[in-house]
Design an enzyme around this catalytic site. Structure first.
Site, mmCIF file in Angstrom:
data_model
loop_
_atom_site.group_PDB
_atom_site.id
_atom_site.type_symbol
_atom_site.label_atom_id
_atom_site.label_comp_id
_atom_site.label_asym_id
_atom_site.label_seq_id
_atom_site.Cartn_x
_atom_site.Cartn_y
_atom_site.Cartn_z
ATOM 1 N N GLY A 55 0.847 -1.195 0.000
ATOM 2 C CA GLY A 55 0.000 0.000 0.000
ATOM 3 C C GLY A 55 0.874 1.235 0.000
ATOM 4 O O GLY A 55 2.072 1.158 0.302
ATOM 5 N N CYS A 82 5.181 -6.274 1.787
ATOM 6 C CA CYS A 82 5.540 -4.854 1.764
ATOM 7 C C CYS A 82 4.819 -4.094 2.882
ATOM 8 O O CYS A 82 5.100 -4.334 4.045
ATOM 9 C CB CYS A 82 5.262 -4.263 0.374
ATOM 10 S SG CYS A 82 6.068 -2.668 0.163
ATOM 11 N N TYR A 83 3.855 -3.224 2.539
ATOM 12 C CA TYR A 83 3.117 -2.515 3.605
ATOM 13 C C TYR A 83 2.524 -3.514 4.591
ATOM 14 O O TYR A 83 2.565 -3.315 5.815
ATOM 15 C CB TYR A 83 1.992 -1.689 2.976
ATOM 16 C CG TYR A 83 1.218 -0.840 3.966
ATOM 17 C CD1 TYR A 83 1.659 0.430 4.301
ATOM 18 C CD2 TYR A 83 0.045 -1.314 4.559
ATOM 19 C CE1 TYR A 83 0.954 1.215 5.206
ATOM 20 C CE2 TYR A 83 -0.664 -0.540 5.463
ATOM 21 C CZ TYR A 83 -0.211 0.729 5.784
ATOM 22 O OH TYR A 83 -0.907 1.498 6.676
ATOM 23 N N HIS A 169 8.027 -7.763 -3.346
ATOM 24 C CA HIS A 169 6.758 -8.133 -3.989
ATOM 25 C C HIS A 169 6.890 -9.459 -4.751
ATOM 26 O O HIS A 169 7.301 -9.463 -5.902
ATOM 27 C CB HIS A 169 6.327 -7.031 -4.968
ATOM 28 C CG HIS A 169 5.884 -5.783 -4.275
ATOM 29 N ND1 HIS A 169 4.604 -5.597 -3.809
ATOM 30 C CD2 HIS A 169 6.574 -4.675 -3.928
ATOM 31 C CE1 HIS A 169 4.510 -4.425 -3.222
ATOM 32 N NE2 HIS A 169 5.691 -3.843 -3.276
ATOM 33 N N GLU A 171 4.589 -11.151 -6.021
ATOM 34 C CA GLU A 171 3.560 -11.256 -7.059
ATOM 35 C C GLU A 171 4.020 -10.693 -8.400
ATOM 36 O O GLU A 171 3.421 -10.960 -9.434
ATOM 37 C CB GLU A 171 2.279 -10.553 -6.598
ATOM 38 C CG GLU A 171 2.337 -9.027 -6.492
ATOM 39 C CD GLU A 171 2.927 -8.504 -5.169
ATOM 40 O OE1 GLU A 171 3.653 -9.269 -4.506
ATOM 41 O OE2 GLU A 171 2.674 -7.339 -4.824
ATOM 42 N N SER A 223 -22.553 -8.125 -26.771
ATOM 43 C CA SER A 223 -21.852 -7.175 -27.648
ATOM 44 C C SER A 223 -20.947 -7.892 -28.627
ATOM 45 O O SER A 223 -20.484 -7.307 -29.594
ATOM 46 C CB SER A 223 -21.007 -6.227 -26.790
ATOM 47 O OG SER A 223 -19.910 -6.940 -26.245
ATOM 48 N N GLY A 224 -20.672 -9.167 -28.348
ATOM 49 C CA GLY A 224 -19.714 -9.886 -29.174
ATOM 50 C C GLY A 224 -18.318 -9.805 -28.587
ATOM 51 O O GLY A 224 -17.396 -10.450 -29.064
ATOM 52 N N GLY A 225 -18.127 -8.999 -27.536
ATOM 53 C CA GLY A 225 -16.845 -8.941 -26.826
ATOM 54 C C GLY A 225 -16.665 -10.203 -25.984
ATOM 55 O O GLY A 225 -17.584 -11.024 -25.874
ATOM 56 N N VAL A 226 -15.471 -10.325 -25.404
ATOM 57 C CA VAL A 226 -15.132 -11.555 -24.688
ATOM 58 C C VAL A 226 -16.080 -11.795 -23.501
ATOM 59 O O VAL A 226 -16.653 -12.883 -23.356
ATOM 60 C CB VAL A 226 -13.676 -11.481 -24.159
ATOM 61 C CG1 VAL A 226 -13.302 -12.749 -23.423
ATOM 62 C CG2 VAL A 226 -12.720 -11.204 -25.295
ATOM 63 N N ASP A 227 -16.268 -10.769 -22.672
ATOM 64 C CA ASP A 227 -17.010 -10.972 -21.426
ATOM 65 C C ASP A 227 -18.474 -11.339 -21.670
ATOM 66 O O ASP A 227 -18.979 -12.304 -21.100
ATOM 67 C CB ASP A 227 -16.919 -9.730 -20.529
ATOM 68 C CG ASP A 227 -15.479 -9.342 -20.240
ATOM 69 O OD1 ASP A 227 -14.593 -10.194 -20.442
ATOM 70 O OD2 ASP A 227 -15.243 -8.200 -19.820
ATOM 71 N N SER A 228 -19.135 -10.561 -22.520
ATOM 72 C CA SER A 228 -20.559 -10.870 -22.707
ATOM 73 C C SER A 228 -20.725 -12.182 -23.468
ATOM 74 O O SER A 228 -21.697 -12.910 -23.248
ATOM 75 C CB SER A 228 -21.301 -9.714 -23.390
ATOM 76 O OG SER A 228 -20.899 -9.552 -24.721
ATOM 77 N N SER A 229 -19.774 -12.541 -24.316
ATOM 78 C CA SER A 229 -19.873 -13.822 -25.035
ATOM 79 C C SER A 229 -19.743 -14.990 -24.069
ATOM 80 O O SER A 229 -20.485 -15.972 -24.164
ATOM 81 C CB SER A 229 -18.781 -13.935 -26.099
ATOM 82 O OG SER A 229 -18.956 -12.949 -27.078
ATOM 83 N N LYS A 370 -9.652 -11.651 -16.319
ATOM 84 C CA LYS A 370 -9.834 -11.739 -17.769
ATOM 85 C C LYS A 370 -9.309 -13.064 -18.349
ATOM 86 O O LYS A 370 -9.977 -13.700 -19.154
ATOM 87 C CB LYS A 370 -9.109 -10.565 -18.431
ATOM 88 C CG LYS A 370 -9.466 -10.369 -19.879
ATOM 89 C CD LYS A 370 -10.777 -9.641 -19.978
ATOM 90 C CE LYS A 370 -11.144 -9.264 -21.374
ATOM 91 N NZ LYS A 370 -12.359 -8.421 -21.356
#
Ligand code: XMP
Length: 524
Positions: A55, A82-83, A169, A171, A223-229, A370
């Site tokens: 943070g 870290c923090y 870090h 990650e 919409s044809g985008g990744v998420d809505s598909s 994603k």
């Protein structure tokens, strides 16, 4: 879904989503919660482990984000980063001060004591440091595990209580053995068995959707985008014809995109659902005619979407659920950290839910990153060309045609863009086939845009007065900043000559070298 859960407590660091992703890469399910979340609530989730993130604050300053001592006394393993590491020390009786030397960047860490966290980690290992403060005294009961040239406590532990503090870090990929350390924590110290898998996500979510929806009706704006598909694929698998997807073709999609979406989700596709395609191209062109102001154009496109969607929703009548393709970064970025249900307006239009008569929102991808959404899409049998689609703005080609939009200009930019993407993909595939590696110039987003500049040229023996196409290609991690991608000159030349020869109305091709900032990725 089986919840073998690790909780990440968010103190506002920039890499917090990465921490959660790395944990999930160990096949352990993980959620992020704000440090303000009530400890009893976290306890009730019965987590196998807790990770405190980095943070921007100094933990000894008044009003800085903090946590109670009880967090470390619940018998649940805790890893502070870290923090989070500094806070753990401070709360448990150690000391944190401003460091005489600020550490930033790749740093050699020397592991001096054995620790379950550093199992299989080299005694000298490269880590990513970013801190102003340092742990000047460890808390009672702790021992120092590692140090750097400038930082006496790079890692500390209290094995008896399963408490671990790391100043760097793990990650971040620059910490070469960071994933191993996080694996050692979640799979070793916390004893997680690693049963989180995408196929079990799909199976469990399908079950959950069925239970929630019962025999109700669900409406989704596709919409044809990744998420809505992927959301459509999941819902179709769960409830079939109880789902209606409305796909608005606004005439600002990429070449053949409308047909590609219909091929997958329409009546001839593999999914069993009600698919409504609205061919609203002409409506949009009429509304956009003569409009040159970028903001007005965006607004017209957004408003028209609501209107078209509303008309279709009226035909369908009241539905029980409105589905949305909200994903985990949207939830975390809205500051809700999974604490309460959020009605996120559609990415590209303001306040869509207002115009539809529904009782509840359903967001099946709410907990996924994603790349996990993409994996789920492949699991569901959605074709790779849809699943690995580049980001595409909601207002579509409307923001890639500088100035007023006409059907003729849309056709020009669609054709030029298709050629450009085809040639870049071909060159990237050839590079990979030859070297086994991704091309170093491989862009994260690349497309053609149409400038509103016309200029004189000569073609055959004729004078021309045609448009200039701009080619854009950027490399970016987060789309907030970006560099122009170094696409090989031969590839650009091939693209140029194909566009000039194959696309009528174009006599010049430019390559956009602008980074973001000062440019944006899109043109309007
Ligand atoms: P800019 O042009 O702002 O783009 O540098 C950053 C990223 O966001 C995408 N973008 C949009 N996405 N609706 C969207 O869903 C929009 O209105 C929109 N405008 C830009 C852009 O494609 C890039 O990936």
């Amino acid at each position: 879904m089986e919840k073998e859960l690790v909780v990440v407590i968010d103190f506002g660091g920039q890499y917090n989503q990465l921490v959660a992703r790395r944990v999930r890469e160990c096949n352990v399910y993980c959620e992020i919660y704000s440090y303000k979340t009530d400890l009893q609530k976290i306890k009730a989730m019965n987590p196998k482990g807790i990770i405190l993130t980095g943070g921007p604050n100094s933990c000894y300053e008044e009003g800085a984000p903090t946590c109670s001592r009880e967090l470390f006394e619940m018998g649940i393993p805790v890893l502070g980063l870290c923090y989070g590491a500094q806070l753990m020390m401070l709360v448990l009786g150690g000391n944190v001060e401003k460091a005489p030397v600020r550490e930033y960047g790749k740093t050699e860490v020397f592991v001096e004591n054995s620790s379950p966290l550093f199992g299989n980690v080299a005694p000298t290992t490269t880590c990513w440091m970013s801190h102003f403060d340092y742990i000047s005294k460890i808390a009672p009961g702790f021992e120092i595990v590692a140090h750097t040239a400038d930082c006496p406590v790079a890692a500390a532990q209290c094995r008896e209580k399963n408490l671990y503090a790391i100043q760097f870090h793990p990650e971040v990929l620059h910490t070469v053995e960071g994933s191993k350390m996080l694996y050692n924590f979640v799979r070793g110290v916390c004893g997680c068995s690693g049963t989180w898998r995408m196929d079990s996500f799909v199976e469990n979510t399908v079950k959950e959707i069925r239970e929630k929806v019962g025999d109700g009706k669900v409406l989704l704006a596709l919409s044809g985008g990744v998420d809505s598909s992927v959301a459509a694929g999941l819902l179709a698998k769960a409830i079939g014809k109880q789902l209606t997807c409305v796909f608005v073709d606004h005439g600002l999609l990429r070449k053949n995109e409308g047909d590609e979406v219909e091929a997958v989700f329409g009546p001839k596709g593999d999914f069993d659902l009600n698919f409504v395609r609205v061919n609203a191209q002409d409506r949009y062109y009429v509304k956009l005619a003569g409009e040159t102001d970028p903001e007005r154009k965006r607004k017209i496109i957004g408003e028209e979407f609501i209107r078209v969607f509303e008309e279709e929703a009226k035909k369908i009548g009241a539905v029980d659920f409105l589905a949305q393709g909200t994903i985990y970064p949207d939830v975390v970025e809205s500051g809700l950290g999974g604490e309460s249900a959020v009605i996120k307006s559609h990415h590209n239009v303001g306040g869509l839910p207002d115009c539809v008569d529904f009782k509840e929102i359903i967001e099946p991808l709410r907990n996924l990153f994603k790349d996990e959404v993409r994996q789920a899409g492949l699991e569901l049998g959605i074709p790779a060309h849809l699943v690995f689609r580049q980001p595409f703005p909601g207002p579509g080609l409307g923001v890639r045609i500088v100035g007023d939009v006409t059907a003729e200009k849309v056709k020009i930019v669609q054709d030029a863009d298709a050629i450009y993407r085809e040639e870049v993909d071909k060159a990237a595939a050839a590079y990979k086939a030859e070297t086994g590696k991704d091309a170093p110039w491989l862009p994260n987003q690349y497309f053609a845009a149409l400038t509103n500049m016309r200029s004189v040229g000569v073609m055959g023996d004729e004078r021309t007065y045609d448009y200039a196409v701009a080619l854009r290609a950027v490399q970016t991690l987060d789309f907030m900043t970006a560099e122009s991608a170094n696409i090989p000159f031969e590839v650009l030349q091939t693209v140029m000559s194909r566009i000039i020869n194959e696309v009528r109305g174009v006599n010049r091709v430019f390559y956009d070298l602008t980074s973001k900032p000062p440019g944006t990725i899109e043109f309007e």
